[in-house]
Enzyme design. Sequence first.
Site, PDB file in Angstrom:
ATOM      1  N   TYR A  75      33.755  53.469  41.458  1.00  0.00           N
ATOM      2  CA  TYR A  75      34.674  54.422  40.839  1.00  0.00           C
ATOM      3  C   TYR A  75      34.160  55.823  41.097  1.00  0.00           C
ATOM      4  O   TYR A  75      33.184  56.272  40.501  1.00  0.00           O
ATOM      5  CB  TYR A  75      34.804  54.158  39.335  1.00  0.00           C
ATOM      6  CG  TYR A  75      36.049  53.391  39.002  1.00  0.00           C
ATOM      7  CD1 TYR A  75      37.286  54.002  39.060  1.00  0.00           C
ATOM      8  CD2 TYR A  75      35.985  52.045  38.666  1.00  0.00           C
ATOM      9  CE1 TYR A  75      38.446  53.299  38.779  1.00  0.00           C
ATOM     10  CE2 TYR A  75      37.128  51.331  38.379  1.00  0.00           C
ATOM     11  CZ  TYR A  75      38.362  51.956  38.429  1.00  0.00           C
ATOM     12  OH  TYR A  75      39.498  51.254  38.163  1.00  0.00           O
TER      13      TYR A  75
ATOM     14  N   LYS B  30      29.841  41.233  46.447  1.00  0.00           N
ATOM     15  CA  LYS B  30      30.403  41.126  47.800  1.00  0.00           C
ATOM     16  C   LYS B  30      29.277  41.332  48.797  1.00  0.00           C
ATOM     17  O   LYS B  30      29.335  42.187  49.697  1.00  0.00           O
ATOM     18  CB  LYS B  30      31.522  42.158  47.996  1.00  0.00           C
ATOM     19  CG  LYS B  30      32.332  41.994  49.280  1.00  0.00           C
ATOM     20  CD  LYS B  30      33.120  40.701  49.330  1.00  0.00           C
ATOM     21  CE  LYS B  30      33.967  40.640  50.594  1.00  0.00           C
ATOM     22  NZ  LYS B  30      34.579  39.308  50.797  1.00  0.00           N
TER      23      LYS B  30
ATOM     24  N   ASP C  93      36.368  38.113  46.160  1.00  0.00           N
ATOM     25  CA  ASP C  93      37.634  37.551  46.613  1.00  0.00           C
ATOM     26  C   ASP C  93      37.754  36.086  46.206  1.00  0.00           C
ATOM     27  O   ASP C  93      38.815  35.638  45.761  1.00  0.00           O
ATOM     28  CB  ASP C  93      37.804  37.731  48.126  1.00  0.00           C
ATOM     29  CG  ASP C  93      36.548  37.404  48.918  1.00  0.00           C
ATOM     30  OD1 ASP C  93      35.478  37.196  48.329  1.00  0.00           O
ATOM     31  OD2 ASP C  93      36.638  37.374  50.165  1.00  0.00           O
TER      32      ASP C  93
ATOM     33  N   ASP D 266      37.338  45.980  36.774  1.00  0.00           N
ATOM     34  CA  ASP D 266      38.653  46.476  36.385  1.00  0.00           C
ATOM     35  C   ASP D 266      39.743  45.561  36.918  1.00  0.00           C
ATOM     36  O   ASP D 266      40.660  45.142  36.193  1.00  0.00           O
ATOM     37  CB  ASP D 266      38.824  47.899  36.925  1.00  0.00           C
ATOM     38  CG  ASP D 266      40.033  48.613  36.356  1.00  0.00           C
ATOM     39  OD1 ASP D 266      40.629  48.119  35.375  1.00  0.00           O
ATOM     40  OD2 ASP D 266      40.385  49.675  36.880  1.00  0.00           O
TER      41      ASP D 266
ATOM     42  N   ASP E 241      42.045  42.695  34.589  1.00  0.00           N
ATOM     43  CA  ASP E 241      43.508  42.752  34.509  1.00  0.00           C
ATOM     44  C   ASP E 241      44.122  41.426  34.955  1.00  0.00           C
ATOM     45  O   ASP E 241      45.078  40.930  34.339  1.00  0.00           O
ATOM     46  CB  ASP E 241      44.047  43.887  35.382  1.00  0.00           C
ATOM     47  CG  ASP E 241      43.923  45.249  34.714  1.00  0.00           C
ATOM     48  OD1 ASP E 241      43.346  45.323  33.614  1.00  0.00           O
ATOM     49  OD2 ASP E 241      44.389  46.242  35.300  1.00  0.00           O
TER      50      ASP E 241
END
Length: 371
Positions: free
Chosen positions: A148, A201, A234, A258, A262
């Site tokens: 971010y 990742k 992923d 984030d 969601d």
Amino acid sequence: MTPPSAITPESGPVEPPLRLGLLVGDGIGHEIVPDTRRVVDTAVEAVGRDPITWMELPIGFDAIDSHGTPIPDETLTALEGLDGWVLGPHDSAAYPAAFRGDLTPGGVIRKRFGLFANIRPARAHAGVQATVSDMDLVIVRENTEGFYADRNMHIGSGEFMPTPDVAMAVAVFTRAACERIAHTACRLAAARRGRVTVVHKTNVLALTTGLFLEAVTDVARGYPGVHVDSEHVDAMAAHLVRRGGDFDVVVTENMFGDILSDLAGELSGSLGMAPSLNASASQAMAQAAHGAAPDIAGRNRANPTAMMLSAAMLLDWLSDRRGDALLARAAERIRRAVADTLAAGVATADLGGLASTAEFTETVGARILRR
């Protein structure tokens, strides 16, 4: 809401006064935040604790009108002297152009007070259709670094453009921040089902997310009752859809957290039911994961579930910090009342129901008073 005369308090010791900030925010915040305050007051009174002292502070469009800025200095100064606060959603994309490039009000508060842990539960409820009917997990999101760009630089944004046609962003990972969030995740897992899944990742971002994975794994060795595994981000998104009920505590960096939270909120029923707590070691803020929903603002259709459950999380955090068992009892009453209301088929439009915001809140308030 049932009048105070109908309340039979639980017995308990007299506790010190509790002062909480109330920041209504934008859009549906004007409905769900005051309703959440009423629910919290009912629960606190029901367990026999002294009433909360609320301090309503300007933020968002209201603050632009009254102070010329969406996050006034006087609001930030007042928050410093409070035990915690409840923040409604903001609609910063619709602010006047002069403010659109700034940090959102929530971002300013998180950065100002070092709220490094974003705790986001996702749980399926009886009475609510869920894609993953057995989901009951918590995503622990590192809230200060990672990918971010508005949070990982000391001054200004981490985004920059060396030419008008090239845009770049800097991601920052420090071992200290990774270890700090690892302790939060492990302590939470120890109180739940004892499993932590680290999301990363490392096959592409070997240094940055590799440091995150390494730091969390090292910290977890100090929690012998906690089992640790890991998933690429992923793959984790696919696993949440296919077998979300298998996971307990998921810990990850800022942007991954984030997105995944969601997704988990929707899979468990609706993002309108997804609570969230932002916390440091000394301060905490309840903030629902969803946005301001300006399209339904003022229409008495918003779902207050996420805001109410976020406030319950704040009461639990305060209970632990202050050693105040009555606050934990109040939080449990809110959670149970919300769950019972949903199980009884009382639901807002986003869940396929017919209840208005006010009707849902009234039902929750009445159920809080039941032993």
